[in-house]
Scaffold this active site. Structure first.
Site, PDB file in Angstrom:
ATOM      1  N   HIS A 202       0.828  -1.212   0.000  1.00 12.73           N
ATOM      2  CA  HIS A 202       0.000   0.000   0.000  1.00 12.73           C
ATOM      3  C   HIS A 202       0.854   1.250   0.000  1.00 12.73           C
ATOM      4  O   HIS A 202       0.555   2.233  -0.668  1.00 12.73           O
ATOM      5  CB  HIS A 202      -0.889   0.002   1.258  1.00 12.73           C
ATOM      6  CG  HIS A 202      -2.145  -0.745   1.062  1.00 12.73           C
ATOM      7  ND1 HIS A 202      -2.607  -1.672   1.965  1.00 12.73           N
ATOM      8  CD2 HIS A 202      -3.039  -0.703   0.056  1.00 12.73           C
ATOM      9  CE1 HIS A 202      -3.734  -2.180   1.515  1.00 12.73           C
ATOM     10  NE2 HIS A 202      -4.027  -1.615   0.361  1.00 12.73           N
ATOM     11  N   GLU A 428       5.095 -15.202 -20.692  1.00 10.77           N
ATOM     12  CA  GLU A 428       5.266 -14.953 -19.260  1.00 10.77           C
ATOM     13  C   GLU A 428       5.651 -16.218 -18.508  1.00 10.77           C
ATOM     14  O   GLU A 428       5.837 -16.206 -17.302  1.00 10.77           O
ATOM     15  CB  GLU A 428       4.025 -14.281 -18.652  1.00 10.77           C
ATOM     16  CG  GLU A 428       2.704 -14.897 -19.019  1.00 10.77           C
ATOM     17  CD  GLU A 428       1.506 -14.084 -18.531  1.00 10.77           C
ATOM     18  OE1 GLU A 428       1.662 -13.063 -17.842  1.00 10.77           O
ATOM     19  OE2 GLU A 428       0.374 -14.496 -18.846  1.00 10.77           O
ATOM     20  N   ASN A 451       5.877  -9.279 -15.264  1.00 14.81           N
ATOM     21  CA  ASN A 451       5.524  -9.537 -13.861  1.00 14.81           C
ATOM     22  C   ASN A 451       5.549 -11.044 -13.590  1.00 14.81           C
ATOM     23  O   ASN A 451       6.174 -11.513 -12.642  1.00 14.81           O
ATOM     24  CB  ASN A 451       4.129  -8.999 -13.535  1.00 14.81           C
ATOM     25  CG  ASN A 451       3.961  -7.550 -13.938  1.00 14.81           C
ATOM     26  OD1 ASN A 451       4.939  -6.825 -14.005  1.00 14.81           O
ATOM     27  ND2 ASN A 451       2.738  -7.151 -14.220  1.00 14.81           N
ATOM     28  N   ASP A 452       4.847 -11.787 -14.437  1.00 11.23           N
ATOM     29  CA  ASP A 452       4.836 -13.237 -14.241  1.00 11.23           C
ATOM     30  C   ASP A 452       6.129 -13.874 -14.721  1.00 11.23           C
ATOM     31  O   ASP A 452       6.599 -14.849 -14.128  1.00 11.23           O
ATOM     32  CB  ASP A 452       3.626 -13.860 -14.953  1.00 11.23           C
ATOM     33  CG  ASP A 452       2.378 -13.743 -14.097  1.00 11.23           C
ATOM     34  OD1 ASP A 452       2.461 -14.035 -12.896  1.00 11.23           O
ATOM     35  OD2 ASP A 452       1.330 -13.318 -14.618  1.00 11.23           O
ATOM     36  N   CYS A 499       4.401  -5.718 -21.826  1.00  9.62           N
ATOM     37  CA  CYS A 499       3.245  -5.091 -21.194  1.00  9.62           C
ATOM     38  C   CYS A 499       3.244  -5.277 -19.680  1.00  9.62           C
ATOM     39  O   CYS A 499       2.283  -4.936 -19.010  1.00  9.62           O
ATOM     40  CB  CYS A 499       1.939  -5.604 -21.802  1.00  9.62           C
ATOM     41  SG  CYS A 499       1.701  -7.367 -21.559  1.00  9.62           S
TER      42      CYS A 499
HETATM   43  C1  PEP Z   1       2.479  -9.763 -16.491  1.00 11.32           C
HETATM   44  O1  PEP Z   1       2.462 -10.866 -15.943  1.00 11.32           O
HETATM   45  O2  PEP Z   1       3.511  -9.077 -16.643  1.00 11.32           O
HETATM   46  C2  PEP Z   1       1.235  -9.182 -17.029  1.00 11.32           C
HETATM   47  C3  PEP Z   1       1.250  -8.114 -17.784  1.00 11.32           C
HETATM   48  O3  PEP Z   1       0.076  -9.799 -16.673  1.00 11.32           O
HETATM   49  P1  PEP Z   1      -0.601  -9.627 -15.219  1.00 11.32           P
HETATM   50  O4  PEP Z   1       0.204  -8.614 -14.457  1.00 11.32           O
HETATM   51  O5  PEP Z   1      -1.997  -9.209 -15.452  1.00 11.32           O
HETATM   52  O6  PEP Z   1      -0.460 -11.010 -14.666  1.00 11.32           O
HETATM   53 MG    MG Z   2       0.709 -12.093 -16.150  1.00  9.96          MG
END
Ligand code: PEP
Ligand code: MG
Length: 567
Positions: A202, A428, A451-452, A499
């Site tokens: 947060h 990912e 991210n993943d 992304c």
């Molecule tokens: C990611 O994993 O980078 C992604 C864009 O998908 P999400 O964050 O929605 O899992």
């Molecule tokens: Mg993802």
């Protein structure tokens, strides 16, 4: 993350430099302040057991204290906006939550003094919330914050929390209660460093909203004395203690110039020597798409469709889906829009997806895997997207999340093409990055979800604050997989976007472009910073930064190497 001298990145003139995880870009140079400590036990003299006759008055005193704390938080919520206001309001509500008030009152009724009853009742709920995990566990910090405020009120002590400094300052803390962060005045607190917390905490979310440069998980921060001059760099994730004043002044000036350049950038995305890179926005609904249209974003690089249905009890009809997707396509009619099919599962469960309870949901039936046992879900969604495309005269690109094999990509592409849409997949899962060339034989584009990809490459939960340094997209292991994917795209002559959050980091965006990434998609709030930074560097500089970052052995080294190559 050990304290170092900054000879690597900015010269020895910076003295001791502590390393953390960067969260909000920007540079601040100011004295350190620290939040007030919660009341110490010696401040809280109280009888060990209340006599029967005093219990009712003690319960009333407790109730008045809890309500005073809630009223103060509510007042601050009324003077704040956006996420800050929401967090303050939610904390105020928790302060007068019947369940924990009842637990404390019951103890007082049995003879426990109010201060101890407060501590015990809160601990009871802390234990319960921690066991529940997920979002509930995140509220533990709020509960403890409320405990300290109520106890201070009962003891007639000043409210614990952030002091109001006389001069602009850098706030250094273990971790901040969301209520404290939400009440910060960005004119007085110009930088924020915490020794705990992660980029998704947060504190980080509110710091981002307030635009306060912020670094979390800083090792060695506890030893920084109040009043020390701090140079905090929210891009590099560094906290320099008592640096040389001239060097620090120059760093602040460079950041000021970058901010001014950002305010003037109006797109389209390109390097200084004219190499085009589409700068796109990530959205979750029509409102976000309309907001993104007001930025220089050239299109949508990621529409997270599952976020439209988190509260849906049953699967929305094809018509309803078409209406929702149309709202995102409409504002960007004639522009690129990439729609991602439902990424249900893990931290985004959808009631209608019928997913089983799983021990490891991040490694379970998530994303495209939901459609293996329930093909109609994907078929209906593609029909909804195709209908929305027709109604808005658009040509959306459609990609699947969590693709792990070329066969999955092939089968998905065939379904998408059957609806007259343009197929792609997300990269990912590390296996997909390793076989990107074979996946690209079947689809028209790929988009990397860093991210993943970071979570699965580093075997570290992306939600874990403790593992935030491992899930940092600057980890060279993650960058190596991104580079492999980009190379496969270049060889196939097909677009490779990013992304994930990596695309929102202006410095990392340059590195990605240097590796061959063709588009960057980030939260609308990050679009300007990314586009502006890209416009100041050449493609050759980006390539050098990409190669330099790939040659390192740690995330911090990768950042420093990229910075050196770009300056
Ligand atoms: C990611 O994993 O980078 C992604 C864009 O998908 P999400 O964050 O929605 O899992
Ligand atoms: Mg993802």
């Amino acid at each position: 993350m050990t304290p170092t001298t900054a000879a690597t990145s900015q010269g020895a003139a910076l003295g001791v430099v502590l390393q953390g995880v960067p969260v909000v870009p920007g540079v601040a140079y100011a004295p350190a302040i620290r939040p007030g400590r919660p009341p110490a036990p010696e401040d809280l003299s109280a009888p060990t057991e209340l006599v029967e006759a005093d219990r009712e008055a003690e319960a009333a005193r407790f109730s008045a204290a809890a309500h005073a704390v809630a009223t103060r938080l509510r007042d601050r919520a009324a003077h704040a906006t956006g996420a800050a206001s929401e967090v303050l309001g939610a904390t105020a509500q928790l302060a007068t939550d019947r369940a924990w008030l009842g637990a404390a009152e019951k103890r007082i009724g049995a003879g426990t003094p109010a201060v101890r009853a407060t501590t015990e009742a809160v601990e009871q709920f802390v234990e319960m919330f921690t066991k529940m995990g997920g979002l509930m566990a995140e509220r533990v910090t709020d509960l403890r914050d409320i405990r300290d405020r109520v106890i201070a009120e009962l003891a007639g002590l000043p409210e614990p929390g952030v002091p109001l400094p006389d001069v602009p300052s850098v706030l250094c803390a273990d971790d901040l209660a969301p209520a404290d962060t939400a009440g910060l005045d960005p004119a007085l607190i110009i930088g924020l460093a915490t020794s705990l917390g992660g980029p998704t905490s947060h504190t980080a979310i509110i710091a981002r909203q307030l635009g306060i440069p912020c670094v979390v998980a800083v090792t060695g921060l506890d030893d920084v004395a109040v009043g020390s001059k701090i140079l905090l760099d929210g891009t590099l994730g560094t906290v320099a203690v008592d640096p040389d004043a001239t060097t620090a002044g120059a760093a602040v000036e460079r950041a000021r110039q970058a901010a001014a350049a950002m305010a003037n950038w109006s797109g389209p995305g390109a390097t200084a020597d004219g190499h085009p890179v589409a700068v796109l926005a990530n959205v979750q609904d029509g409102a976000a798409a309309r907001a993104a249209r007001a930025t220089p974003a050239e299109g949508i690089g990621l529409f997270r469709t599952e976020l439209c249905f988190l509260n849906a009890e049953t699967e929305p009809s094809v018509e309803e889906q078409a209406r929702i997707y149309g709202e995102v396509l409409q504002p960007f009619s004639g522009h690129k829009v990439v729609i991602r099919t439902l990424d249900a599962g893990s931290d985004k469960p959808l009631k209608f997806a019928g997913q089983p309870e799983e021990a490891n949901p991040a490694l379970g039936v998530r994303g495209i895997r939901v459609s293996f046992g329930n093909p109609a879900i994907l078929d209906n969604q593609l029909a909804g997207i195709a209908a929305a495309a027709e109604q808005t005269d658009s040509q959306p690109w459609v990609m699947a999340p969590m693709i792990a094999t070329p066969e999955e990509a092939r089968d998905f592409a065939a379904k998408v093409r059957a609806h007259g849409l343009i197929p792609g997949v997300m990269i990912e899962v590390p296996a997909a990055a390793l076989l990107a060339a074979r996946i690209l034989e079947h689809v028209d584009f790929v988009s990397i979800g860093t991210n993943d990809l970071a979570q699965y490459t580093m075997a570290a939960d992306r939600m874990s604050a403790e593992l935030a340094t491992l899930t940092d997209p600057w980890q060279p292991g993650v960058l190596a997989l991104v580079a492999m994917t980009a190379e496969a795209g270049t060889a196939a002559g097909k677009p490779v976007g990013v992304c994930g959050e990596a695309a929102a980091d202006p410095l990392l965006a340059c590195v990605l472009v240097g590796m061959g990434i063709t588009s960057l998609s980030a939260a609308a709030a990050a679009v300007m910073a990314v586009g502006a930074k890209l416009s100041t560097v050449t493609l050759e500089q980006c390539r050098r930064a990409g190669a330099a970052a790939l040659a390192t052995a740690s995330a911090a080294e990768a950042r420093a190497a990229a910075l050196a190559a770009l300056s």
